[in-house]
Design an enzyme around this catalytic site. Sequence first.
Site, PDB file in Angstrom:
ATOM      1  CE  LYS A   1      -7.568  -0.142   5.890  1.00  0.00           C
ATOM      2  NZ  LYS A   1      -8.274   0.531   4.798  1.00  0.00           N
TER       3      LYS A   1
ATOM      4  CG  ASP B   1       0.034  -2.699   6.159  1.00  0.00           C
ATOM      5  OD1 ASP B   1      -0.995  -2.821   6.849  1.00  0.00           O
ATOM      6  OD2 ASP B   1       0.073  -2.063   5.085  1.00  0.00           O
TER       7      ASP B   1
ATOM      8  CD  GLN C   1      -7.343  -4.766   3.667  1.00  0.00           C
ATOM      9  OE1 GLN C   1      -8.334  -5.428   3.959  1.00  0.00           O
ATOM     10  NE2 GLN C   1      -7.393  -3.481   3.389  1.00  0.00           N
TER      11      GLN C   1
ATOM     12  CG  HIS D   1      -1.959   0.931   1.336  1.00  0.00           C
ATOM     13  ND1 HIS D   1      -1.769   2.251   1.647  1.00  0.00           N
ATOM     14  CD2 HIS D   1      -3.289   0.767   1.130  1.00  0.00           C
ATOM     15  CE1 HIS D   1      -2.952   2.859   1.639  1.00  0.00           C
ATOM     16  NE2 HIS D   1      -3.889   1.986   1.321  1.00  0.00           N
TER      17      HIS D   1
ATOM     18  CB  CYS E   1      -3.828   3.088  -1.703  1.00  0.00           C
ATOM     19  SG  CYS E   1      -4.973   4.407  -1.385  1.00  0.00           S
TER      20      CYS E   1
END
Lengths: 303, 388
Positions: free
Chosen positions: B207, B181, B184, B113, B346
């Site tokens: 999220k 990261d 998700q 991202h 992104c």
Amino acid sequence: MVLCFIALPVFALLGLFSVRYRELSKEAIRCLFRTVTLKPCDTGLDQRIRSKFTAKLMFWPSLARFVYAQFTILSWFFVILLLASAFFSGQGLYNYAAYGNCNGQNSNAFCVFNVVRPEQQECTTFDVKHELYPFNVKTKGHPVRGNPLAKLTIVEYGCYSCPYTKEAEPAVRQILKDFPEVNLVYHDVPLSIHSNSIEAAHAALCAQEQGKYWEYHDKIFERQDKLSNETFIAFAGELELNVTQFSECYSTNRYQNVVDQEYNDALSVGIYGTPTFFINNANLVGPQKYKSLKAVIEKEMPR
Amino acid sequence: MNPEKIRNDFLVLNQKKPPIYFDNACMTLKPRQVTDKIMEYYNEYPACGGRSNHRLSRKVTEEVLRSRRIISDFFNTKKTEEIIFTRNTTEGINLVANSIKKGDKVLCSGKEHNSNLVPWLVRKDAVHKTFRFNDIEDFNAKIKNTKLVSIVHVSNVDGTSNNVKEMIKIAHENDAIVLVDAAQSAPSREIDVRKLDVDLMVCSGHKMLGPTGTGILYGKMEVLEQLSQFIVGGDTVKNTQYDSFEQEGIPERFEAGLQDYANLIGLGEAVRYLKKAGRSDIEKHETRLNEKITEAFNRLGIDIIGPKEPEQRAGIISFNVGKMNHHDVALMLDSNNIMIRSGMHCAHSWFNANNVQGSARASLYLYNNEEEVDFFLEKIEKIVKIGK
Ligand SMILES: Cc1ncc(COP(=O)(O)O)c(C=O)c1O
């Protein structure tokens, strides 16, 4: 993208009412500017319009596919259509401004601009608009509709084959119903530019001879789109008049002098269009809404 | 986990014509429990935490701590203080990037991202390298002299995962620390930071059913201690002189100024909700729905980005319908009350490198159901015909 030619005026108009469309019109302006400078539209507006439009047609996949694939060509088509209609509207506007009729000089065809100001419509008679002379209005000896002892009289100058006179009828009848203190005197001003208008004047007078003036009057307006020598006779039959007597009266123009007199009277009052209403010294030209008639009546009603 | 029962907790899904919301990778919906908790703060104790000595302030402090504990427990951190509140994943990464020194080598995957790319690129004196996504061999080849490995767990582009466990092991053997990261993955994967032995991890509350503008940075205490302060001021210091200051402990030193208490408290509630629903159940549910979509897409000849096996993509399906523009697909679906995302998500760098213009992306979550998937597929089938 050419569609911005259409999007812009549409969004601009809607933008008068909603901020959202103001933003969209800004996008459309940008898009339009880029289109005329032969650059692609970069706000995504064209894409949104195309996709949203296609999505509306999703129920018919082949139509949707066609629209989606040929969107640019279709856009051109609609833009040309828009420009053409803008041209003709412009021409109409010019005619309206110059001659008072959007179809040009000497035309009697329907003009849309009139609809915008319905109170201003009337069937043109003799002259351009000018002052009226209410002091010349006569009521003596005319058939009266409604309370014969009413305090206030509406005097109407109408023409049997004028659509605007017909349009005013319901409002007038409603007024007579709602105001028992008000009655109506109707002057017929047959206009030679309308077919069957003089004939109708004769026919109504022949019906008056047999005491059914108002019934016949209503009949004429009710069937205004079907006036002819035959129907005038037929109306007499329907109203159970003595048809032989009626036919004779009608075919010999028995009331020619009354018709002429009415015409001259209308001239002396200065009628330039039908219908024209007088309520005391107040006058209203064109088919009136109930509301406006009522306002004048309330003002003029003797206390 | 019962999706139908879960749906009752989401007011948007109980409207007359509820949206078919398939944009969960961007932002999830919020259950009533979360919004109620937020309103509880505003209605019952809308004060500042930490600073003041009064009942309301103590209540706020307590509630924020409770939230931190829930999250700490959720990721099985050693200490509660290892959870630092941020505004989002992006802020968490920037906080870490702030400590990068001249010449430090940062290794990222090729499918990051922008939030895990730009923070490194702006530090011109740092060395930014990429390895092929989830390619252990390539990773091995490039790990030497790396100071920090910063990798996405589950990619938002296509739902595929980096083998973070293996990479962390290799990185540690090479004295590199690892930032994951988890934007998700945190919403629907069991993550145990101790088992994973990850050094730093970031994710976004919004999220994972949480309020907007909430994020989490996890760090091992000894790693956090080495990080420089990022945004500084009130609450980040114990004491100040005109010419010096004494920094606060962790986590306070990284949480400058008065915090977004209402939302932080709401975030705790969201995580509690997720824990109750069960992350492995959520993942299974997503995969099951994705299987159905994948099967239909294969039948319709729709290009799926990433591996064909739905279990490798869980809740995400990134696709292109023939030559049709991905935004057109999203717009047409939107006209049918279906919300998906379209574009480069992104992650422009990956799309540019692979010469792909973009994609349409549907992303699922625990409240999505078969009925919605069927409706989506029905519309997609029509769109395929339009694009033919
Ligand atoms: C993998 C990944 N990393 C980082 C981010 C950035 O998250 P946020 O915008 O909440 O900071 C996202 C969100 O789109 C993401 O999917």
